[in-house]
Scaffold this motif. Structure first.
Motif, PDB file in Angstrom:
ATOM      1  N   LEU B 223      66.689 -49.224  49.863  1.00 21.46           N
ATOM      2  CA  LEU B 223      66.845 -49.581  47.954  1.00 21.46           C
ATOM      3  C   LEU B 223      65.923 -50.543  47.073  1.00 21.46           C
ATOM      4  O   LEU B 223      65.467 -50.458  45.841  1.00 21.46           O
ATOM      5  CB  LEU B 223      68.414 -49.979  48.349  1.00 21.46           C
ATOM      6  N   LEU B 279      75.609 -42.175  49.994  1.00 24.00           N
ATOM      7  CA  LEU B 279      75.865 -42.563  49.173  1.00 24.00           C
ATOM      8  C   LEU B 279      75.118 -42.151  47.221  1.00 24.00           C
ATOM      9  O   LEU B 279      74.952 -42.324  46.572  1.00 24.00           O
ATOM     10  CB  LEU B 279      74.667 -43.924  49.472  1.00 24.00           C
ATOM     11  N   HIS B 281      75.539 -39.519  46.014  1.00 26.60           N
ATOM     12  CA  HIS B 281      77.316 -38.861  45.442  1.00 26.60           C
ATOM     13  C   HIS B 281      78.113 -39.716  45.300  1.00 26.60           C
ATOM     14  O   HIS B 281      78.953 -39.775  44.654  1.00 26.60           O
ATOM     15  CB  HIS B 281      77.532 -37.546  45.719  1.00 26.60           C
ATOM     16  N   GLN B 282      78.321 -41.022  45.859  1.00 28.08           N
ATOM     17  CA  GLN B 282      79.527 -41.979  45.618  1.00 28.08           C
ATOM     18  C   GLN B 282      78.716 -43.206  44.829  1.00 28.08           C
ATOM     19  O   GLN B 282      79.489 -43.625  44.052  1.00 28.08           O
ATOM     20  CB  GLN B 282      79.402 -42.869  46.942  1.00 28.08           C
ATOM     21  N   PHE B 283      76.847 -43.012  44.057  1.00 28.76           N
ATOM     22  CA  PHE B 283      76.765 -44.047  43.887  1.00 28.76           C
ATOM     23  C   PHE B 283      76.591 -43.596  41.869  1.00 28.76           C
ATOM     24  O   PHE B 283      77.555 -42.132  41.710  1.00 28.76           O
ATOM     25  CB  PHE B 283      74.955 -44.147  43.985  1.00 28.76           C
ATOM     26  N   ARG B 284      76.972 -44.075  41.078  1.00 22.99           N
ATOM     27  CA  ARG B 284      76.967 -44.188  39.961  1.00 22.99           C
ATOM     28  C   ARG B 284      75.461 -44.778  38.878  1.00 22.99           C
ATOM     29  O   ARG B 284      75.363 -45.741  38.902  1.00 22.99           O
ATOM     30  CB  ARG B 284      78.577 -44.938  39.052  1.00 22.99           C
TER      31      ARG B 284
END
Lengths: 342, 342
Positions: B223, B279, B281-284
């Motif tokens: 990241l 992550l 689909h979890q991230f915004r």
């Protein structure tokens, strides 16, 4: 350092035969096995791991039983534990039990004392009784991240002061002027994380908050469960301004729920987690959390298991690794009422 | 099912002696070892894993070599591989090599053919030559997520069509009207992910985009590295409206960099990743990405290793698991120019 070739010369066999004796003794004539084993003993040869295990009657492998490798805390722990084990010449067999006691039991039956001479147990699917039975068979069993009010009376535990961790979160939020708190209490295979909650609730009381100022909801150790629990909690108690989650994944789910409800973090809602997984600082807003000393817990657990394996001793001691610490990032701020007064 | 007690009766020894023969044959008189092994053969007894390993001359454990357990792709892969292995009665020894060829080599030397009868290699710290040497010692070696233009000529590979994955991202972004593209090319221990980039670049060309429309920067699979690379990229090429990252962690870092530069995702900048880690689909905003069939790759690799272990055969086949697919979420949208025209 004694080589395999020297063993072969002493035993008057080829190197391949020595290797065969160490790996597949049943394929070699018994007299040859005896002669090679004698040469190994006399020369003090240190063969490879499995061979050494055969020679010593135990393996150079530790096993780490955990409930769910997909929870990011565990890979971080594995990394630290594996480095520590390797530094000491051991391998780490990671057993993912999928939160299933039957799988835990199967792993223990198959590897304890055979593939693995020591087991670090991070999941608590099984009762202490079953684990003590394993320890009684001469396997080093260490309970890691033990999270019960009483320490084990039969097995060594490595843990941290989870109540102090909860208290740090409470003191932080209270100091920011918050008056209405929510708590998301996680539950993994070890049951609800009530010690973390108790520490939080007691510290709130110590800071003069009434019991009614705290609303508790139960959830599971996942982002999704934290999200759902927070949606329900904020629906019932829209005036909450601070949420403490007993682990970071739930706290991140809480921040996402707040965003979906149009609440700004930290302007409208402060969120504190517990653990400090890598994602806590990577997420936006970065999560304020209570950091657990993951690498130290891992190292202490490995060291304890190896002391037991190498010393052939057992212990029922409780090791409490150094205190958790509060890491303040972007997800907590002054309570909105205080902010307005300012 | 034949029990240990029956073996003991047939061999005229106690159960403890049978157990000793299976675990510590060198501690038992050679004649007794022979008698017990004969009884085991005659009765077809299936002892526990280690014992079975001794009886068959190999263990029931597979090892999975990976470069960095802290990269969330690997725990997801481990979970799938471990489930598949366990379903088939095998244990999975997870070896984290910390991106260090020396550690990889040490693990291979110590466990290949002794603790583990089959090795699934996900890191490519070592050259094919060294791995082929291991395979030539009778160990099943499977290369997994092989990402080179040529398949291995000596070892079986399980992989996916990485070029097709890159092409899906390009077709998606081109279809949304983007004209100026950036690509973040990751590099793990296996070197730069150039096949993913080539697939992306060729598909852009096929859709009529000139070479000049694409700016490429190199980064690492994290990241943080994605963040830094994107900061540099957007500084040099502020008119970019779409970024393709060859893995999801970098894509998430790109979204964070965009946010810190005041660019909205997807209104000002579209971002596509590759892998579909949890992550994503979890991230915004939730990440649009090209999904790799992680569980299928894991299952195919385990199955292939076990075919080789159990059949005693080897293969140099290349297995290409089913095609990747585009998962459209929140991080991609129409190009800003098209949006303005609308």
């Amino acid at each position: 350092m004694v080589t395999l070739a020297e063993v072969a010369r002493r035993a008057k066999v080829t190197g391949a035969t020595v290797s065969n004796v160490l790996r597949n003794p049943q394929k070699v004539k018994p007299e040859t096995v005896e002669r090679v084993m004698a040469a190994i003993r006399e020369l003090g040869y240190r063969p490879n791991l499995t061979a050494r295990a055969l020679a010593r009657g135990r393996t150079s492998t530790l096993a780490l039983m955990l409930s769910n490798i997909a929870n990011p805390f565990y890979p971080e722990f594995v990394l630290a534990a594996e480095r520590e084990a390797r530094k000491r010449g051991y391998f780490l067999l990671v057993c993912n039990t999928d939160d299933d006691p039957a799988i835990t039991r199967a792993y223990l039956e198959q590897i304890a004392g055979s593939l693995a001479s020591g087991i670090i147990v991070m999941n608590t699917d099984l009762g202490e009784g079953e684990l003590t039975d394993v320890a009684n068979r001469g396997v080093a069993v260490v309970l890691c991240m033990w999270e019960h009010v009483q320490p084990s009376r039969t097995l060594p535990c490595v843990t941290i002061d989870f109540a102090a961790a909860g208290a740090l979160a409470a003191t932080h939020l209270s100091g920011l002027g918050h008056r209405k708190f929510g708590a998301l209490v996680g539950a993994g295979s070890g049951g609800p994380q009530t010690i973390r909650l108790d520490g939080f609730a007691r510290a709130l009381a110590a800071h003069g908050h009434s019991e009614k100022s705290l609303t508790v909801v139960h959830a599971h150790d996942s982002l999704e469960s934290g999200y759902e629990a927070t949606m329900g909690l904020l629906h019932r108690k829209p005036a909450l301004t601070a949420i403490f989650a007993t682990n970071d994944l739930m706290a991140i789910g809480a921040m996402q729920a707040a965003a979906d409800l149009g609440k700004r973090v930290p302007d409208d809602l402060s969120v504190v987690g517990l653990t400090d997984i890598v994602l806590a600082h990577q997420f936006r807003p970065a999560l304020t959390t209570v950091r657990l000393p993951t690498a130290e817990i891992a190292a202490r657990s490995i060291a304890l298991a190896l002391e037991m394996v190498e010393g052939g001793t057992s212990t029922q001691d409780l090791y409490v690794v150094r205190a958790p610490e509060l890491i303040v990032r972007e997800s907590t701020g002054p309570a909105p009422s205080r902010r307005r007064r300012a």
